[in-house]
Enzyme design. Structure first.
Site, mmCIF file in Angstrom:
data_model
loop_
_atom_site.group_PDB
_atom_site.id
_atom_site.type_symbol
_atom_site.label_atom_id
_atom_site.label_comp_id
_atom_site.label_asym_id
_atom_site.label_seq_id
_atom_site.Cartn_x
_atom_site.Cartn_y
_atom_site.Cartn_z
ATOM 1 N N CYS A 126 -1.944 -2.585 7.640
ATOM 2 C CA CYS A 126 -1.876 -3.514 6.510
ATOM 3 C C CYS A 126 -0.558 -4.272 6.415
ATOM 4 C CB CYS A 126 -2.180 -2.763 5.223
ATOM 5 S SG CYS A 126 -3.885 -2.164 5.206
ATOM 6 N N LYS A 160 -7.099 -5.078 -2.911
ATOM 7 C CA LYS A 160 -7.835 -5.614 -1.757
ATOM 8 C C LYS A 160 -8.790 -4.550 -1.226
ATOM 9 C CE LYS A 160 -4.093 -4.196 1.304
ATOM 10 N NZ LYS A 160 -4.839 -3.232 2.130
ATOM 11 N N ASP A 166 0.790 -1.245 0.000
ATOM 12 C CA ASP A 166 0.000 0.000 0.000
ATOM 13 C C ASP A 166 0.820 1.293 0.000
ATOM 14 O OD1 ASP A 166 -1.805 -2.046 0.304
ATOM 15 O OD2 ASP A 166 -2.814 -1.239 2.063
ATOM 16 N N HIS A 222 -10.561 6.926 1.513
ATOM 17 C CA HIS A 222 -9.198 6.782 0.980
ATOM 18 C C HIS A 222 -9.146 5.695 -0.085
ATOM 19 C CE1 HIS A 222 -9.530 3.703 4.115
ATOM 20 N NE2 HIS A 222 -8.650 3.014 3.413
ATOM 21 N N ASP A 238 -4.663 -0.894 -1.569
ATOM 22 C CA ASP A 238 -5.993 -0.739 -1.001
ATOM 23 C C ASP A 238 -6.852 -0.183 -2.144
ATOM 24 O OD1 ASP A 238 -6.974 -1.252 1.581
ATOM 25 O OD2 ASP A 238 -7.121 0.880 2.072
ATOM 26 N N HIS A 266 -10.690 0.561 -2.730
ATOM 27 C CA HIS A 266 -12.058 0.559 -2.204
ATOM 28 C C HIS A 266 -13.073 1.152 -3.181
ATOM 29 C CE1 HIS A 266 -10.491 -0.593 1.644
ATOM 30 N NE2 HIS A 266 -9.924 0.564 1.916
HETATM 31 C C1 VGL Z 1 -4.759 0.870 5.592
HETATM 32 C C2 VGL Z 1 -6.247 1.801 7.053
HETATM 33 C C3 VGL Z 1 -7.285 1.564 6.193
HETATM 34 C C4 VGL Z 1 -3.345 0.492 5.271
HETATM 35 C C5 VGL Z 1 -5.793 0.621 4.711
HETATM 36 O O1 VGL Z 1 -3.005 0.327 4.093
HETATM 37 O O2 VGL Z 1 -2.548 0.345 6.215
HETATM 38 N N1 VGL Z 1 -4.993 1.455 6.756
HETATM 39 N N2 VGL Z 1 -7.042 0.973 5.027
HETATM 40 ZN ZN ZN Z 2 -8.491 0.959 3.489
#
Ligand code: VGL
Ligand code: ZN
Length: 257
Positions: free
Chosen positions: A203, A158, A37, A133, A82, A84
């Site tokens: 993550c 993901k 990420d 995000h 990430d 979403h």
């Molecule tokens: C993450 C919070 C929410 C990360 C992803 O990549 O660490 N943290 N979604």
């Molecule tokens: Zn996230």
């Protein structure tokens, strides 16, 4: 093994299995680097970890990861993202729109950012609330432009299910579904998994824990990772060590791979 044989010899098949297969695997690790990420939103976007309680800087991991990619001969490189949908359950902005009953675990009332809330089921679920995000195809979801992206890498998205968050690059937070990461690593006969990126206590840590659960020797690259909350980072380190991971700095990695 030797004691079980009357003549003290092990047969050819046992030799093949024990020595040629297992010993070779121990002596010849095949290593994957999993870069978790390293996306714009976590560095300078809506969820910049520099605004999070630990006040760390996500930019710091980029030169360290780039150096690893240049200097270490990994069998394969994995980038996770990430990814979403706009109506994702983890976004504080969506908590009202979703019209599901929720209570803050912290205050027992209306949830604030970084609160863990309990969503009524099914399934009844703990969920930490984040600002919007890494929305699919947005600028914030792209890898940071300075991150070196190597050819023939594996790319894992993901968190695509609007109803379930997914911190790890392997399983979602409820372990209801898996990405194809474990298949990809198994196909390549990977033995060792090196994990780094953002965020350490979320993550990156979750990915490392699941990597151990899948049976990979797992190494967390400490100086190539940054996190959200200091207490959570330390708790994650303790968990990782207890579970059997190794935590090292990036200058040690070339000698281990
Ligand atoms: C993450 C919070 C929410 C990360 C992803 O990549 O660490 N943290 N979604
Ligand atoms: Zn996230």
């Amino acid at each position: 093994l030797l004691d079980e044989k009357q003549d003290g010899k092990i047969d050819r098949e046992e030799f093949q299995t024990c020595w040629l297969h297992w010993l070779r695997q121990i002596l010849e690790p095949k290593s994957a680097l999993v870069i978790v990420d390293v996306q714009n939103d976590f560095i300078s976007g809506t969820m910049s970890i520099s605004n999070c309680p630990a006040k760390q800087d996500g930019n710091d991991v980029i030169p360290i990861i780039n150096r690893l990619l240049e200097n270490v001969n990994f069998e394969c490189v994995v980038y996770s993202a990430d990814w979403h949908p706009a109506n994702h359950i983890s976004f504080i902005e969506n908590i009202k729109q979703r019209e599901i009953h929720h209570t803050s675990k912290v205050t027992g009332g209306a949830a604030k950012i970084y609160d863990t809330v309990i969503f009524s089921g099914p399934p009844i679920m703990d969920q930490k609330m984040w600002p919007c995000h890494c929305v699919q195809d947005s600028w914030g979801a792209r890898y940071h432009p300075d991150l070196k992206v190597v050819d023939r890498a594996i790319h894992i998205t993901k968190g695509t299910n609007p109803d379930i968050d997914s911190y790890s690059a392997f399983w979602d937070n409820k372990k209801l579904s898996q990405t194809n990461l474990v298949c990809e690593l198994t196909q390549k006969a990977i033995t060792d998994v090196y994990v780094c990126g953002l965020a350490y206590d979320v993550c990156v840590g979750s990915t490392a824990v699941h990597s151990i659960e899948h049976g990979f020797r797992t190494v967390l690259i400490d100086d190539a990772s940054r996190g959200v909350e200091l207490a959570d980072i330390n708790a994650m380190k303790q968990k990782l060590i207890k579970t059997g991971a190794v935590i090292v700095d990036s200058d040690r990695v070339a000698d281990m791979v």
